[in-house]
Design a protein around this motif. Sequence first.
Motif, PDB file in Angstrom:
ATOM      1  N   VAL A  93       1.149   9.297 -10.973  1.00 46.73           N
ATOM      2  CA  VAL A  93      -0.056   8.693 -11.936  1.00 46.73           C
ATOM      3  C   VAL A  93      -1.103   9.681 -12.006  1.00 46.73           C
ATOM      4  O   VAL A  93      -1.533   9.920 -13.288  1.00 46.73           O
ATOM      5  CB  VAL A  93      -0.579   7.661 -11.205  1.00 46.73           C
ATOM      6  CG1 VAL A  93      -1.987   6.846 -11.896  1.00 46.73           C
ATOM      7  CG2 VAL A  93       0.225   6.140 -11.072  1.00 46.73           C
ATOM      8  N   LEU A  94      -1.251  10.616 -11.024  1.00 49.68           N
ATOM      9  CA  LEU A  94      -2.233  11.648 -11.361  1.00 49.68           C
ATOM     10  C   LEU A  94      -1.686  12.613 -12.332  1.00 49.68           C
ATOM     11  O   LEU A  94      -2.650  12.983 -13.053  1.00 49.68           O
ATOM     12  CB  LEU A  94      -2.733  12.303  -9.900  1.00 49.68           C
ATOM     13  CG  LEU A  94      -3.615  13.259  -9.845  1.00 49.68           C
ATOM     14  CD1 LEU A  94      -5.114  12.551 -10.100  1.00 49.68           C
ATOM     15  CD2 LEU A  94      -3.724  14.018  -8.642  1.00 49.68           C
ATOM     16  N   SER A 150       0.965   7.238  -6.484  1.00 49.59           N
ATOM     17  CA  SER A 150      -0.170   8.105  -6.972  1.00 49.59           C
ATOM     18  C   SER A 150      -0.118   9.397  -7.541  1.00 49.59           C
ATOM     19  O   SER A 150      -0.626   9.655  -8.592  1.00 49.59           O
ATOM     20  CB  SER A 150      -1.151   7.759  -5.802  1.00 49.59           C
ATOM     21  OG  SER A 150      -0.650   8.429  -4.709  1.00 49.59           O
ATOM     22  N   PRO A 151       0.850  10.018  -6.986  1.00 44.76           N
ATOM     23  CA  PRO A 151       0.946  11.400  -7.365  1.00 44.76           C
ATOM     24  C   PRO A 151       1.532  11.701  -8.949  1.00 44.76           C
ATOM     25  O   PRO A 151       0.827  12.398  -9.813  1.00 44.76           O
ATOM     26  CB  PRO A 151       2.037  12.359  -6.470  1.00 44.76           C
ATOM     27  CG  PRO A 151       1.710  11.504  -5.168  1.00 44.76           C
ATOM     28  CD  PRO A 151       1.552  10.103  -5.776  1.00 44.76           C
ATOM     29  N   LYS A 187       0.842  -1.181  -0.228  1.00 40.00           N
ATOM     30  CA  LYS A 187       0.006   0.070  -0.090  1.00 40.00           C
ATOM     31  C   LYS A 187       1.067   1.162  -0.030  1.00 40.00           C
ATOM     32  O   LYS A 187       0.428   2.289  -0.669  1.00 40.00           O
ATOM     33  CB  LYS A 187      -0.876  -0.148   1.296  1.00 40.00           C
ATOM     34  CG  LYS A 187      -2.037  -0.960   1.113  1.00 40.00           C
ATOM     35  CD  LYS A 187      -2.934  -0.803   2.440  1.00 40.00           C
ATOM     36  CE  LYS A 187      -3.975  -1.890   2.169  1.00 40.00           C
ATOM     37  NZ  LYS A 187      -4.958  -1.950   3.516  1.00 40.00           N
ATOM     38  N   TRP A 196       1.847   2.155  -3.569  1.00 44.96           N
ATOM     39  CA  TRP A 196       0.768   2.936  -4.136  1.00 44.96           C
ATOM     40  C   TRP A 196       0.598   4.415  -3.843  1.00 44.96           C
ATOM     41  O   TRP A 196       0.283   4.920  -4.667  1.00 44.96           O
ATOM     42  CB  TRP A 196      -0.529   2.125  -4.085  1.00 44.96           C
ATOM     43  CG  TRP A 196      -0.483   0.905  -4.853  1.00 44.96           C
ATOM     44  CD1 TRP A 196      -0.638  -0.440  -4.513  1.00 44.96           C
ATOM     45  CD2 TRP A 196      -0.756   0.510  -6.369  1.00 44.96           C
ATOM     46  NE1 TRP A 196      -0.648  -1.449  -5.590  1.00 44.96           N
ATOM     47  CE2 TRP A 196      -0.681  -0.567  -6.678  1.00 44.96           C
ATOM     48  CE3 TRP A 196      -0.839   1.600  -7.188  1.00 44.96           C
ATOM     49  CZ2 TRP A 196      -0.741  -0.983  -8.107  1.00 44.96           C
ATOM     50  CZ3 TRP A 196      -1.090   1.163  -8.458  1.00 44.96           C
ATOM     51  CH2 TRP A 196      -1.056  -0.127  -8.883  1.00 44.96           C
ATOM     52  N   PHE A 197       0.831   4.599  -2.460  1.00 44.57           N
ATOM     53  CA  PHE A 197       0.792   5.988  -2.108  1.00 44.57           C
ATOM     54  C   PHE A 197       1.954   6.691  -2.772  1.00 44.57           C
ATOM     55  O   PHE A 197       1.510   7.943  -3.070  1.00 44.57           O
ATOM     56  CB  PHE A 197       0.638   5.924  -0.433  1.00 44.57           C
ATOM     57  CG  PHE A 197      -0.546   5.808   0.137  1.00 44.57           C
ATOM     58  CD1 PHE A 197      -1.820   6.121  -0.185  1.00 44.57           C
ATOM     59  CD2 PHE A 197      -0.493   4.668   1.163  1.00 44.57           C
ATOM     60  CE1 PHE A 197      -3.120   5.586   0.167  1.00 44.57           C
ATOM     61  CE2 PHE A 197      -1.576   4.288   1.838  1.00 44.57           C
ATOM     62  CZ  PHE A 197      -2.917   4.893   1.352  1.00 44.57           C
TER      63      PHE A 197
END
Length: 161
Positions: free
Chosen positions: A42-43, A39-40, A32, A35-36
């Motif tokens: 990917v965004l 995530s920026p 996890k 993934w955190f």
Amino acid sequence: MSSSSTQTPGAVMAPGAALTETARSKAPSPDKASWFLVSPLVLVLGVFLVLPILTIVTVSFWDYNEYNFFPAFILENYSYLLTSQVTLATYLKTFKFMTLTWVFCAVIGFTVAYFLAFHVRSLPMQVVLFLICTVPFWTSNIIRMISWIPFWAATGLPTPR
């Protein structure tokens, strides 16, 4: 105290030990956490790369008139593009220049690399010559283009008089 820890009878737990175990149980798993962390990125890539590309692909199927675009699924845009003589000529010129660039870079690069590897015996001299070959590529394209202005002049390639 957890059941997995072994403790001798009568021993006292360190003051932060219970807090550490509680913090460990509440911490996100490594899966996890990764993934955190990602995530920026990917965004940002989704908003500034994927979304504009999807918009361009979608609008490429729309119809248009002199003033605006309007949603209508048509293939005439692509049939015009792929059958146009201008497009064909542009692709052929691009392929020609790509091939010429590849051949020149391969011949010059192989020749320089062969010379550095087999004819220059001292390692310091190899490093110096290698740096002479590569350092100019560290400069910006804009600086390189501006540096050609005195050579090419305003009229293009100088002609002998």
